[in-house]
Design a protein around this motif. Structure first.
Motif, PDB file in Angstrom:
ATOM      1  N   SER A 106     -87.429 -66.129  91.292  1.00  0.00           N
ATOM      2  CA  SER A 106     -87.635 -64.760  91.770  1.00  0.00           C
ATOM      3  C   SER A 106     -87.074 -64.631  93.177  1.00  0.00           C
ATOM      4  CB  SER A 106     -89.124 -64.403  91.788  1.00  0.00           C
ATOM      5  OG  SER A 106     -89.703 -64.531  90.510  1.00  0.00           O
TER       6      SER A 106
ATOM      7  N   ASN B  61     -91.753 -60.872  87.540  1.00  0.00           N
ATOM      8  CA  ASN B  61     -90.907 -61.837  86.837  1.00  0.00           C
ATOM      9  C   ASN B  61     -91.759 -62.743  85.963  1.00  0.00           C
ATOM     10  OD1 ASN B  61     -88.380 -62.756  86.173  1.00  0.00           O
ATOM     11  ND2 ASN B  61     -88.161 -64.121  87.921  1.00  0.00           N
TER      12      ASN B  61
ATOM     13  N   ARG C 102     -82.717 -59.576  84.498  1.00  0.00           N
ATOM     14  CA  ARG C 102     -81.494 -59.641  85.296  1.00  0.00           C
ATOM     15  C   ARG C 102     -81.566 -60.749  86.345  1.00  0.00           C
ATOM     16  NH1 ARG C 102     -79.926 -54.570  87.387  1.00  0.00           N
ATOM     17  NH2 ARG C 102     -81.127 -53.477  85.790  1.00  0.00           N
ATOM     18  N   ARG C 103     -80.396 -61.216  86.735  1.00  0.00           N
ATOM     19  CA  ARG C 103     -80.273 -62.114  87.870  1.00  0.00           C
ATOM     20  C   ARG C 103     -80.041 -61.288  89.122  1.00  0.00           C
ATOM     21  NH1 ARG C 103     -79.303 -67.476  86.525  1.00  0.00           N
ATOM     22  NH2 ARG C 103     -78.924 -67.880  84.311  1.00  0.00           N
ATOM     23  N   MET C 104     -80.328 -61.876  90.280  1.00  0.00           N
ATOM     24  CA  MET C 104     -80.119 -61.138  91.513  1.00  0.00           C
ATOM     25  C   MET C 104     -78.645 -61.090  91.883  1.00  0.00           C
ATOM     26  SD  MET C 104     -80.983 -61.724  95.433  1.00  0.00           S
ATOM     27  CE  MET C 104     -79.296 -62.278  95.487  1.00  0.00           C
TER      28      MET C 104
ATOM     29  N   ASN D  60     -84.291 -60.455  91.066  1.00  0.00           N
ATOM     30  CA  ASN D  60     -84.514 -61.311  89.904  1.00  0.00           C
ATOM     31  C   ASN D  60     -86.018 -61.462  89.783  1.00  0.00           C
ATOM     32  OD1 ASN D  60     -84.684 -63.313  87.963  1.00  0.00           O
ATOM     33  ND2 ASN D  60     -83.351 -64.774  88.990  1.00  0.00           N
ATOM     34  N   GLY D  61     -86.773 -60.742  88.839  1.00  0.00           N
ATOM     35  CA  GLY D  61     -86.296 -59.910  87.776  1.00  0.00           C
ATOM     36  C   GLY D  61     -86.460 -58.429  88.057  1.00  0.00           C
TER      37      GLY D  61
END
Length: 244
Positions: free
Chosen positions: A222, A217, A190-192, A171-172
């Motif tokens: 993050s 990010n 995106r998310r992790m 993330n990201g």
């Protein structure tokens, strides 16, 4: 009847206004929901990191790597994570920020300069499967948004292993290299998610293998997670993780 109807409409309107206000506040803060940060007046990296030691360290029970050399965040000009296309990441990760950035194995507290920023490397271990870079930046009183992070670790394998896949979540946007070869690119906002992207089949050398990552990010938290999978998709656990 009209009075009751008007009161109902007024109540509904207030609920809608409250929801819109909440959404606006969320947008302003980058959608951040982090109560621990809000209540953290000391600003420390504990309990999210502990200093790395020289003792034997293996991946966790699911194969995730928790020992890393992490560089203070590099400040960037980013207004939105929607810009993280593959070409954008390539441009920003190919930029020379510091000498030998694709080959150096730094030591804990090594100092470098990027533009006007004085930055340091930190040898750390994460108690969880994901490495929380936002918490690192916040705890060190650095910029937490619109930043670029570098990460390095060394994976020691008792044997050569073919058909290995490097599996990453971040993330990201991020790019990851194994032994100098680009292995995984995670583009977009995106998310992790664990194993969000996996590499093509690679070979893990007997002895030392260097994993290097760059993550960028804008607004939002993050973090990242990394592990190695064998040809059957199972995590490889008979490894040791060192930083030199």
């Amino acid at each position: 009847m009209n009075i009751k109807r008007n009161l109902s409409l007024l109540a509904a309107g207030l609920v809608i206004l409250a929801a819109l206000k909440s959404q606006a506040q969320s947008a302003i803060s980058g959608g951040r929901v982090d109560k621990i940060t809000d209540n953290d007046s000391v600003r420390t990296i504990a309990p999210f990191f502990t200093p790395a030691t020289t003792s034997k360290k293996t991946p966790d029970s699911e194969g995730f790597i928790q020992r890393w050399l992490l560089l203070d965040p590099i400040n960037k000009s980013i207004r939105s994570n929607l810009v993280f296309t593959n070409s954008y990441l390539k441009t920003h990760f190919d930029t020379a920020y510091f000498p030998n950035q694709f080959t150096v194995i730094p030591k804990d507290r090594d100092q470098i300069k990027v533009g006007e920023q004085e930055l340091a490397w930190h040898a750390l271990e994460s108690p969880t499967f994901n490495v929380k870079l936002f918490r690192l930046a916040y705890g060190l009183k650095k910029h937490t948004y619109a930043v670029l992070f570098w990460a390095v670790t060394i994976v020691n394998s008792p044997r050569e292993v073919k058909n290995v896949r490097l599996a990453v979540g971040s993330n990201g946007g991020s790019t990851w290299w194994l032994n100098g070869q680009e292995a995984v690119v995670l583009d977009g906002d995106r998310r992790m998610v664990m194993d969000d992207c996996v590499s093509t089949r690679l070979t893990l050398n007997k002895g030392k293998n260097i994993i290097r990552g760059a993550l960028i990010n804008g607004p939002g938290l993050s973090d990242f997670c990394v592990r190695l999978l064998d040809e059957k998709g199972e995590p490889i656990k008979d490894l040791t993780i060192s930083l030199k």
